[in-house]
Design an enzyme around this catalytic site. Structure first.
Site, PDB file in Angstrom:
ATOM      1  N   SER A  70       1.503   3.750   2.736  1.00  0.00           N
ATOM      2  CA  SER A  70       0.685   3.081   3.758  1.00  0.00           C
ATOM      3  C   SER A  70       0.179   1.705   3.327  1.00  0.00           C
ATOM      4  O   SER A  70      -0.182   0.893   4.165  1.00  0.00           O
ATOM      5  CB  SER A  70      -0.509   3.960   4.136  1.00  0.00           C
ATOM      6  OG  SER A  70      -1.290   4.250   2.996  1.00  0.00           O
TER       7      SER A  70
ATOM      8  N   ASP B 162     -10.607   1.475   6.529  1.00  0.00           N
ATOM      9  CA  ASP B 162     -10.883   2.875   6.867  1.00  0.00           C
ATOM     10  C   ASP B 162     -11.162   3.650   5.586  1.00  0.00           C
ATOM     11  O   ASP B 162     -11.314   3.048   4.524  1.00  0.00           O
ATOM     12  CB  ASP B 162      -9.770   3.487   7.749  1.00  0.00           C
ATOM     13  CG  ASP B 162      -8.482   3.776   6.990  1.00  0.00           C
ATOM     14  OD1 ASP B 162      -8.469   3.690   5.742  1.00  0.00           O
ATOM     15  OD2 ASP B 162      -7.475   4.092   7.657  1.00  0.00           O
TER      16      ASP B 162
ATOM     17  N   HIS C  62      -8.079   2.902   3.162  1.00  0.00           N
ATOM     18  CA  HIS C  62      -7.301   1.665   3.041  1.00  0.00           C
ATOM     19  C   HIS C  62      -8.151   0.393   3.034  1.00  0.00           C
ATOM     20  O   HIS C  62      -9.078   0.271   3.833  1.00  0.00           O
ATOM     21  CB  HIS C  62      -6.298   1.585   4.204  1.00  0.00           C
ATOM     22  CG  HIS C  62      -5.395   2.770   4.281  1.00  0.00           C
ATOM     23  ND1 HIS C  62      -5.593   3.790   5.187  1.00  0.00           N
ATOM     24  CD2 HIS C  62      -4.314   3.113   3.551  1.00  0.00           C
ATOM     25  CE1 HIS C  62      -4.653   4.710   5.010  1.00  0.00           C
ATOM     26  NE2 HIS C  62      -3.866   4.326   4.021  1.00  0.00           N
TER      27      HIS C  62
END
Ligand code: NAG
Ligand code: NAG
Ligand code: NAG
Ligand code: NAG
Ligand code: NAG
Ligand code: NAG
Length: 376
Positions: free
Chosen positions: A42, A330, A333
């Site tokens: 990610s 978030d 991340h």
């Protein structure tokens, strides 16, 4: 100034030489000579997971993801751009889109195969992500397409000049913690790390075999400081995952030195993400952050619950007013601002932070020969 005009003259000669290309490559492609291929999780996924059958845990294609830069959610797990987006910009390449995005891809610039949640091991989130081995198989498909389009020789040269970025391992280490993962618990921590690094090594060697020479890596980060892990994981598990990150970073550094000795022409950049991350968490204001503990988006203590956007298991969430005041967007991340700082260090950092080469020197070191008759 004399230097300016001689540079322009030089650029003009290159331009003329490239114009006569039989394969019809555009001049803009010839100017951006080194392509960028991206593999990983990610940290690097620009939206590949929008196109696979998975769950919203592994997707970020809903508001407020993307709010700071893109006017719509793209699937990137942040408020804006990610490290590969900045690297593409610094290398004067266009933004490299998600490989699975249905569009007319210009693979001459590279491709991005990264997938949120992916690991180097097939057992990491199986069936829900594009694991590293599958990412490699997509790269092989792109190689085939390039050979068809440009011919064998030019395609090989393109792969030779290209830079290959990796961010992998985090999900292999975080996902088994606190579960009954049989693969994780069948090995010692050192053996488990060796499997992760072993799989990464296999992929590097495959790309090297196809002509790849220039590789960029990031270390594992201090997982215990991610708002989700900090608030929802036991102290014991945090210690465990921190040990894994440190073992990984040692093993990665050692393996890269070994590959450099083994593989002729292999050059790499290893970004010390662990210490760069800690620097910012310990001294947020020095780096322009108001908060490096709490996430901008999520719920619960430190917004550590992974509910940003309200499309996952927990629907409740709150969003900060200004994402660029936060180190974390978030609960897992970093924000675009944090990613930009890391990308700058990867691009032009000194060897004690990004070494032995930085990405700028890897991109700069390009042979233009096949595109420009070899006289420039
Ligand atoms: C996607 O996964 C779900 C749940 O596993 C399954 O029911 C569905 O058939 C899958 N869809 C496709 C297109 O594969
Ligand atoms: C990586 O490890 C898995 C075990 O999880 C194995 O099945 C796979 O073949 C290995 N190799 C590569 C290149 O992924
Ligand atoms: C792990 O396995 C044990 C016994 O097999 C079970 O009691 C426990 O609930 C499992 N935990 C998780 C997180 O699956
Ligand atoms: C958001 O925060 C950044 C960094 O503190 C600041 O430069 C910017 O002006 C802020 N933007 C708004 C709209 O308040
Ligand atoms: C790295 O080296 C530079 C000078 O080359 C120095 O200014 C910087 O403080 C060093 N950083 C670290 C983290 O050691
Ligand atoms: C760039 O390439 C040249 C010749 O291939 C080599 O001598 C030099 O060491 C390379 N520099 C870097 C930073 O890789």
């Amino acid at each position: 100034m004399a230097t300016t005009s001689s540079f322009q003259l030089y650029a003009f000669i290159i331009f003329l030489g490239c114009l006569h290309l039989p394969s019809g490559r555009g001049t803009s492609t010839a100017a951006a000579a080194a392509a960028l291929f991206v593999f990983g999780d990610s940290l690097y996924d620009p939206g590949n997971n929008n196109y696979i059958n998975t769950t919203t845990d592994f997707q970020a294609n809903f508001w407020p993801y993307g709010e700071s830069f893109f006017d719509h959610p793209t699937g990137r797990f942040s408020d804006g751009r990610l490290i590969p987006d900045f690297i593409a910009e610094y290398a004067k390449l266009p933004l490299i889109p998600a490989y699975l995005k249905p569009e007319d891809h210009q693979f001459e610039y590279g491709a991005n195969f990264a997938s949120g949640g992916a690991g180097a091991l097939a057992e990491t989130h199986p069936g829900l992500v594009i694991d590293l081995k599958t990412q490699l198989s997509y790269f092989k498909d792109v190689g085939k397409l390039l050979r068809e389009k440009l011919g064998k020789k030019d395609a090989k040269q393109l792969l030779h000049n290209a830079v290959y970025l990796f961010s992998i391992g985090g999900n292999d280490y975080i996902s088994p913690i606190g579960t009954n993962s049989s693969i994780y618990y069948s090995y010692s921590q050192a053996e488990y790390v060796d499997m992760v690094i072993g799989n990464l090594t296999t992929v590097i060697k495959e790309i090297y075999g196809d002509g790849g020479r220039k590789f960029g890596f990031v270390e594992s980060l201090p997982y215990g400081y991610l708002p989700n892990i900090r608030t929802l994981t036991s102290g014991e598990s945090i210690e465990e995952v921190t040990t894994l990150a440190k073992l990984h970073n040692k093993a990665l550094a050692k393996t890269l030195r070994k590959l450099q000795a083994q593989l002729k022409g292999f050059k790499y950049s290893n970004f010390h993400l662990y210490s760069s991350f800690m620097e910012r968490i310990d001294n947020p204001s020095e780096y322009g952050f108001k908060d490096a503990k709490k996430a901008c988006c999520g719920s619960g203590k430190l917004r550590g619950v992974y509910s940003c956007g309200g499309k996952r298991e927990v629907k409740d969430y709150s969003l900060c007013n200004n994402a660029s005041e936060y180190f974390f967007f978030d609960s897992y991340h970093p924000s675009e601002k944090a990613y930009r700082q890391f990308a700058e260090l990867m691009w032009s950092g000194t060897p004690n932070i990004t070494g032995p080469h930085n990405l700028k020197s890897l991109f700069d070191n390009v042979s233009y020969k096949p595109y420009c008759f070899g006289f420039v």
